[in-house]
Scaffold this motif. Structure first.
Motif, PDB file in Angstrom:
ATOM      1  N   LEU A  15      -5.616 -12.792  -5.901  1.00 58.69           N
ATOM      2  CA  LEU A  15      -6.502 -13.013  -5.061  1.00 58.69           C
ATOM      3  C   LEU A  15      -6.678 -14.064  -4.491  1.00 58.69           C
ATOM      4  O   LEU A  15      -6.534 -15.429  -5.156  1.00 58.69           O
ATOM      5  N   LEU A  16      -7.453 -13.756  -3.858  1.00 60.43           N
ATOM      6  CA  LEU A  16      -8.542 -15.165  -2.633  1.00 60.43           C
ATOM      7  C   LEU A  16      -9.521 -15.562  -3.548  1.00 60.43           C
ATOM      8  O   LEU A  16      -9.943 -15.270  -4.215  1.00 60.43           O
ATOM      9  N   PHE A  17      -9.963 -16.874  -2.596  1.00 57.76           N
ATOM     10  CA  PHE A  17     -10.950 -17.149  -3.528  1.00 57.76           C
ATOM     11  C   PHE A  17     -11.944 -16.546  -3.061  1.00 57.76           C
ATOM     12  O   PHE A  17     -12.574 -16.119  -1.808  1.00 57.76           O
ATOM     13  N   GLY A  18     -13.174 -17.119  -4.367  1.00 60.89           N
ATOM     14  CA  GLY A  18     -14.185 -15.770  -3.603  1.00 60.89           C
ATOM     15  C   GLY A  18     -14.239 -14.648  -3.991  1.00 60.89           C
ATOM     16  O   GLY A  18     -15.051 -14.229  -4.266  1.00 60.89           O
ATOM     17  N   GLU A  19     -12.765 -14.264  -4.313  1.00 60.79           N
ATOM     18  CA  GLU A  19     -13.177 -12.524  -4.677  1.00 60.79           C
ATOM     19  C   GLU A  19     -13.555 -12.370  -5.744  1.00 60.79           C
ATOM     20  O   GLU A  19     -13.371 -12.954  -6.909  1.00 60.79           O
ATOM     21  N   ALA A  20     -14.030 -11.428  -5.823  1.00 64.82           N
ATOM     22  CA  ALA A  20     -14.524 -10.459  -7.080  1.00 64.82           C
ATOM     23  C   ALA A  20     -13.688  -9.487  -7.836  1.00 64.82           C
ATOM     24  O   ALA A  20     -13.060  -8.770  -7.099  1.00 64.82           O
ATOM     25  N   PHE A  21     -13.977  -9.318  -9.421  1.00 60.18           N
ATOM     26  CA  PHE A  21     -13.391  -8.499  -9.863  1.00 60.18           C
ATOM     27  C   PHE A  21     -14.287  -8.302 -10.913  1.00 60.18           C
ATOM     28  O   PHE A  21     -15.448  -9.109 -11.974  1.00 60.18           O
ATOM     29  N   GLU A  22     -13.797  -7.274 -11.908  1.00 55.74           N
ATOM     30  CA  GLU A  22     -14.190  -6.940 -13.157  1.00 55.74           C
ATOM     31  C   GLU A  22     -12.590  -7.356 -14.380  1.00 55.74           C
ATOM     32  O   GLU A  22     -11.932  -6.486 -14.289  1.00 55.74           O
ATOM     33  N   ILE A  55     -25.919  -8.819 -12.934  1.00 57.54           N
ATOM     34  CA  ILE A  55     -26.435  -8.864 -11.640  1.00 57.54           C
ATOM     35  C   ILE A  55     -26.443  -9.652 -10.554  1.00 57.54           C
ATOM     36  O   ILE A  55     -25.852  -9.552  -9.282  1.00 57.54           O
ATOM     37  N   ALA A  56     -25.310 -11.021 -10.510  1.00 60.21           N
ATOM     38  CA  ALA A  56     -24.757 -11.722  -9.884  1.00 60.21           C
ATOM     39  C   ALA A  56     -23.068 -10.625  -8.820  1.00 60.21           C
ATOM     40  O   ALA A  56     -23.074 -10.658  -7.282  1.00 60.21           O
ATOM     41  N   TYR A  57     -22.909 -10.549  -9.735  1.00 57.18           N
ATOM     42  CA  TYR A  57     -21.608  -9.267  -9.457  1.00 57.18           C
ATOM     43  C   TYR A  57     -22.257  -8.267  -8.996  1.00 57.18           C
ATOM     44  O   TYR A  57     -21.567  -8.216  -7.704  1.00 57.18           O
ATOM     45  N   LYS A  58     -23.097  -8.044  -8.883  1.00 57.71           N
ATOM     46  CA  LYS A  58     -23.752  -6.548  -8.095  1.00 57.71           C
ATOM     47  C   LYS A  58     -24.469  -6.554  -6.699  1.00 57.71           C
ATOM     48  O   LYS A  58     -24.243  -6.215  -6.223  1.00 57.71           O
ATOM     49  N   ASP A  59     -24.448  -8.420  -6.674  1.00 55.86           N
ATOM     50  CA  ASP A  59     -25.382  -8.329  -5.912  1.00 55.86           C
ATOM     51  C   ASP A  59     -23.869  -8.851  -4.821  1.00 55.86           C
ATOM     52  O   ASP A  59     -24.607  -8.379  -3.350  1.00 55.86           O
ATOM     53  N   LEU A  60     -23.160  -9.167  -5.347  1.00 59.35           N
ATOM     54  CA  LEU A  60     -22.006  -9.623  -4.187  1.00 59.35           C
ATOM     55  C   LEU A  60     -21.186  -7.998  -3.437  1.00 59.35           C
ATOM     56  O   LEU A  60     -20.877  -7.994  -2.456  1.00 59.35           O
ATOM     57  N   PRO A  64     -21.442  -8.027   1.039  1.00 59.02           N
ATOM     58  CA  PRO A  64     -20.624  -8.877   0.967  1.00 59.02           C
ATOM     59  C   PRO A  64     -20.537 -10.117   2.066  1.00 59.02           C
ATOM     60  O   PRO A  64     -20.872 -10.152   2.433  1.00 59.02           O
ATOM     61  N   ALA A  65     -19.317 -11.305   0.693  1.00 64.74           N
ATOM     62  CA  ALA A  65     -19.682 -12.358   1.321  1.00 64.74           C
ATOM     63  C   ALA A  65     -18.739 -12.296   2.471  1.00 64.74           C
ATOM     64  O   ALA A  65     -17.955 -11.672   2.984  1.00 64.74           O
ATOM     65  N   SER A  90     -10.637 -15.337   2.715  1.00 66.45           N
ATOM     66  CA  SER A  90     -11.495 -15.772   1.031  1.00 66.45           C
ATOM     67  C   SER A  90     -12.605 -15.602   1.258  1.00 66.45           C
ATOM     68  O   SER A  90     -12.931 -15.538   2.510  1.00 66.45           O
ATOM     69  N   SER A  91     -13.121 -15.264   0.772  1.00 59.79           N
ATOM     70  CA  SER A  91     -15.042 -14.873   0.338  1.00 59.79           C
ATOM     71  C   SER A  91     -15.748 -16.430  -0.495  1.00 59.79           C
ATOM     72  O   SER A  91     -15.694 -16.898  -0.797  1.00 59.79           O
ATOM     73  N   LEU A  92     -16.637 -16.483   1.262  1.00 63.92           N
ATOM     74  CA  LEU A  92     -18.169 -17.082   0.224  1.00 63.92           C
ATOM     75  C   LEU A  92     -19.228 -17.107   0.081  1.00 63.92           C
ATOM     76  O   LEU A  92     -19.359 -16.561   0.317  1.00 63.92           O
ATOM     77  N   ALA A  93     -18.409 -16.659  -1.139  1.00 67.94           N
ATOM     78  CA  ALA A  93     -19.594 -16.467  -1.967  1.00 67.94           C
ATOM     79  C   ALA A  93     -21.044 -17.235  -2.003  1.00 67.94           C
ATOM     80  O   ALA A  93     -20.675 -18.117  -2.101  1.00 67.94           O
ATOM     81  N   PHE A  94     -21.820 -16.117  -1.908  1.00 68.33           N
ATOM     82  CA  PHE A  94     -23.311 -16.449  -1.813  1.00 68.33           C
ATOM     83  C   PHE A  94     -23.870 -18.148  -1.009  1.00 68.33           C
ATOM     84  O   PHE A  94     -24.093 -18.187  -1.418  1.00 68.33           O
ATOM     85  N   LEU A  95     -23.277 -17.534   0.005  1.00 68.85           N
ATOM     86  CA  LEU A  95     -23.165 -18.678   1.522  1.00 68.85           C
ATOM     87  C   LEU A  95     -24.650 -19.143   1.852  1.00 68.85           C
ATOM     88  O   LEU A  95     -25.327 -18.092   1.638  1.00 68.85           O
ATOM     89  N   GLN A  96     -24.918 -20.627   1.226  1.00 66.37           N
ATOM     90  CA  GLN A  96     -26.450 -20.603   2.731  1.00 66.37           C
ATOM     91  C   GLN A  96     -25.814 -21.969   2.911  1.00 66.37           C
ATOM     92  O   GLN A  96     -25.518 -22.845   2.584  1.00 66.37           O
TER      93      GLN A  96
END
Length: 241
Positions: A15-22, A55-60, A64-65, A90-96
């Motif tokens: 898994l790379l940084f920021g990647e999502a999974f269940e 909710i955060a997972y569905k938003d990703l 996509p980051a 790597s995924s920059l999740a919820f980047l602002q």
């Protein structure tokens, strides 16, 4: 990611940084997961991730980051004032702005995040990366991990293993009709697809075999000038771009 819930078990992917999974199952210190990008399953240590809400997972999934494109991107972990190093893809999740938010943790991205490039340039950026079974980074990568990450940086999500990737894409009739960026798949002596590489121009292929390198490609397969023999038997060519 390991095949079984044990540190001694085979590493099947990373898994790379920021990647999502269940998470589908827990076993002592281990969590069995299904990755969001390719539905790949494996076990990871429960200390290696942060839990997100539904909710955060569905938003990703809906949004996509952004990805990192350089071999290494530095990020400042604001919580403890430390520096971590993010591999390409790597995924920059919820980047602002330049801050990535993962749960309650904040990571400030140092320097330019980068942007997409031509597939040949992305592929060549991995040259000489050592082969590592299950690897997906410049520090160690396997053949299908290599093609998956390169294509992900081009906006295309491939499955994890070569045999899975061979079931995707558009069939190319023969090598003469292939184009730069097509994937060539190869079989082992039993006839199973076990290897994949990216076709370049002028009868060349770039692939992870011992390390990421460029070899010659013809209708028979991969010819290694170093070894003076064919190393992989060509089976099929697929187009994804």
């Amino acid at each position: 990611m390991r095949a079984e819930p044990s540190d001694r078990s085979e590493m099947v992917s990373q898994l790379l940084f920021g990647e999502a999974f269940e998470v589908t199952e827990y076993s002592n210190k281990w969590a069995k997961i299904v990755t969001a990008i390719d539905s790949y399953t494996g076990w990871i240590d429960r200390l290696q991730f942060v839990s997100l809400g539904h909710i955060a997972y569905k938003d990703l999934q809906r949004n996509p980051a952004p990805l990192t494109y350089r071999a290494v991107t530095q990020a400042w972990k604001i919580e403890d004032n430390s520096i971590i190093y993010l591999s390409a893809g790597s995924s920059l999740a919820f980047l602002q702005g330049t801050t990535s938010y993962i749960g309650t943790q904040k990571f400030e991205i140092i320097g330019e995040i980068g942007e997409t490039d031509h597939i040949a340039n992305i592929a060549r950026s991995f040259l000489n990366a050592p082969y590592l079974w299950g690897g997906r980074t410049h520090f160690g990568i396997d053949c299908s991990g290599y093609t998956q990450v390169v294509y992900r940086l081009c906006g295309v999500n491939l499955q994890r293993d070569a045999s899975m990737q061979a079931n995707q894409g558009q069939l190319v009739a023969n090598l003469a009709q292939s184009k730069m960026g097509d994937l060539a798949f190869f079989t082992n002596p039993e006839g199973r697809i076990t290897h994949v590489g990216i076709i370049l121009n002028n009868g060349q292929i770039i692939h992870a075999s011992g390390k990421v390198k460029i070899d010659l490609l013809d209708n028979e397969g991969v010819w290694s000038e170093e070894l003076k023999r064919y190393t992989h038997k060509l089976k099929v060519i697929k187009r994804f771009l």
